[in-house]
Scaffold this motif. Sequence first.
Motif: not given
Length: 734
Positions: A257-275
């Motif tokens: 673990l450790g070190g910097p991360y680059k962002g990635d806004n790739t869509l993984i899933f969508t969830a439709t929920s009340r909560d």
Amino acid sequence: MKKSLESFIELAIAYIIIFFILREWLTPVMLLTNTGESHLLLIFIGLALVLCLFKVRPLLSGLVKLGYITWFVIFVYSENPFFSGHTIPFLVNEVTLNMVNIFSGNFGQVSDSFRTVLFLALIWMLIYLIHHWITVHHNIFYFFVLTVFFIATLDTFSEYNGKPAIIKVVVLGLIMTGVLFLKRLRLQVDAPSELVRKWKIILPMLISVALISMVAFFLPKAGPTWADPVPFIKGVTGQGVGDGQKTVGYSDDDSRLGGPYKGDNTLIFTATSRDRHYWRIDTKDTYTSKGWVLSGEYIGEAVFENDTPIFTSLPVGPTQNERQIQMEMAVPMPFLIQTYGMLSVSAEDPTLYVQDGQTEKIVTKQPSGELVTMSNGSNKLLSSYTISYSEPNYSLQQLQRSEPAMLETLDSSYNRFLQLPDTLPQRVQDLAIDITQDKASIYEKIKAIEGYFSKGDFSYDKTAAAYPSENQDYVDQFLFDTKVGYCDNFSTSMVVMLRAIGIPARWVKGFAPGNAGGLSDGYREYTVTNDNAHSWVEAYVPGTGWIEFEPTIGFSGTVNINYDLQRDVPQQEQELQPEEKPEQQQKKEQPTKKTNTQSAFSFDSVWTWIKTLKYVWLALIVLLIIIGVTLFVQRKTWIPKMHVRAYRKKEADWTNFDSSYQALTKQLVRIGLSRKNGETLRAFAERVDAALETEEMRKLTAVYEQHIYSKNTQNVDYVKLRESWEYLINRTIS
């Protein structure tokens, strides 16, 4: 008249320059956040400046700006026209929803429309300050420097190219600063305002700025000393070891673990929920001082089918509270995205769900008629499935009964959740003991460590996290050296400190809740991307079971607590919903098209929160009442003092004299010297002078009458009149 026209033209030119400078503020914000409708924001800036230019009364000016903001919100975020029957319900629903979120502490769930209103209000206040700086102080230097610093910072630490903007701002700022300096100088020496004389001074200044700017632009320039300051700074501070940045997202390998991360806004899933949910995938049990691995101990496996109960080590709620989540996978995965309180799963096609007893990861397999395990059988990628769940509700009274002695009764199966490397520095355990030494119950000890990070000097930053050196412990480095990191740093540190004081804990991986969409029939659609990849903590509380905890700054868990303690118990918790990540608030959020439906939020949670702090609210209300009564009783003293300070900053002319005379008459009314019916101004002035033992009121009234009836004020010395006015109004105070 001529002087007023010249002042108006000067102010108009100043506001035009300010408009273009503010445009350079707005442009990078819109680009970096992928926000649209920038032309509407520019119109609002122009409207606010025009209202200031024409000195529109504050009430009317405020109504115009509020009207534009309301139209802006309806136009961008509502599907219905502004003049329709849906406008008022839409606004009421927006206000109700956001007030509930704010008073409940769910700041990450405020809608895009409310954030837009806050942004426009910020622009409103900024323009008011600029108007004050220009008209009162005749100085815009600090705003100019702040603008250059803002653009330079974005140019250095983001993808925005601020070079053209800095050139424009510097040129406009120098012109503006020079013009205001000359105006300030002219007022100080009381020089006559002649157009020819003005231009004799201003024109050389404009030519100088133009020539200097052109020479600076076309001259050859040396290359930068630091090609990229970010790697340089990390190198100096000992950070950034490794072969570049990793990309954010879910991964099986957590051994380093450790070190910097680059962002990635790739869509993984969508969830439709009340909560709102945390999306759980698996857990790890062995900490190596550099990361997490599996102990290798075989716990067993379990196989489930569609719509059959799935059993995990986590508590679930009552079956009568069962609800469903519809999962749509943009990136199908060979395992389930789980949620807390999960009861069963249903997919369209026959599917087998194989659970690893060690990690509690549930993989999806294709039925084959043969024995299917984690290691054999064909993986199946589900594009959609439905999760049935019932969220558990924990009794705070029962949690508080968890005494440390109960940990000694746990069987050996919990030993793997107490594992720590022999090389763990002693100061990590000492810190954990110090944080929890005054806590009686196990639950209170866990909460103390969870809250430790938000009270210290820790900060959340994906790009500034460091790798530990060869002989350095990952947790020790974060707790005592860097104090900068992301979820892995916070969650791993909490697990290690809990284990150091004998509380079983495990490291959990998955996804944070994601970005909430619009509300429709009580459901929301949550979009989850790689940027939402997250880790958190599950700790074991005897008598209750495994409970999730969230130590990372900027996040808050979804655990439901039943506040069933007696009134004399000092510590209670608030039921929190998770907030968005700090970096998510800077990303684009699509404009939410809300339908006219009843909000699923209830005021019960807000009322419960208020009741838990009722003595604080009562003290605050009493304090506000005392302040209000004190201000009302002492209004004869503080209102005149405010008038004196205000009029000292204004120019001594007829307009300000007229308003100051009216303010004086109102102050006289407050002390009981009101003008009687049919009484002339002169008679009233004599009565005031007699009461206050002065002669100043007659002087002021004589000039006031002279202007009202003859319009002749050529030989009036307004500076001396202001001194008489200050003396008289100070007499009313004494």
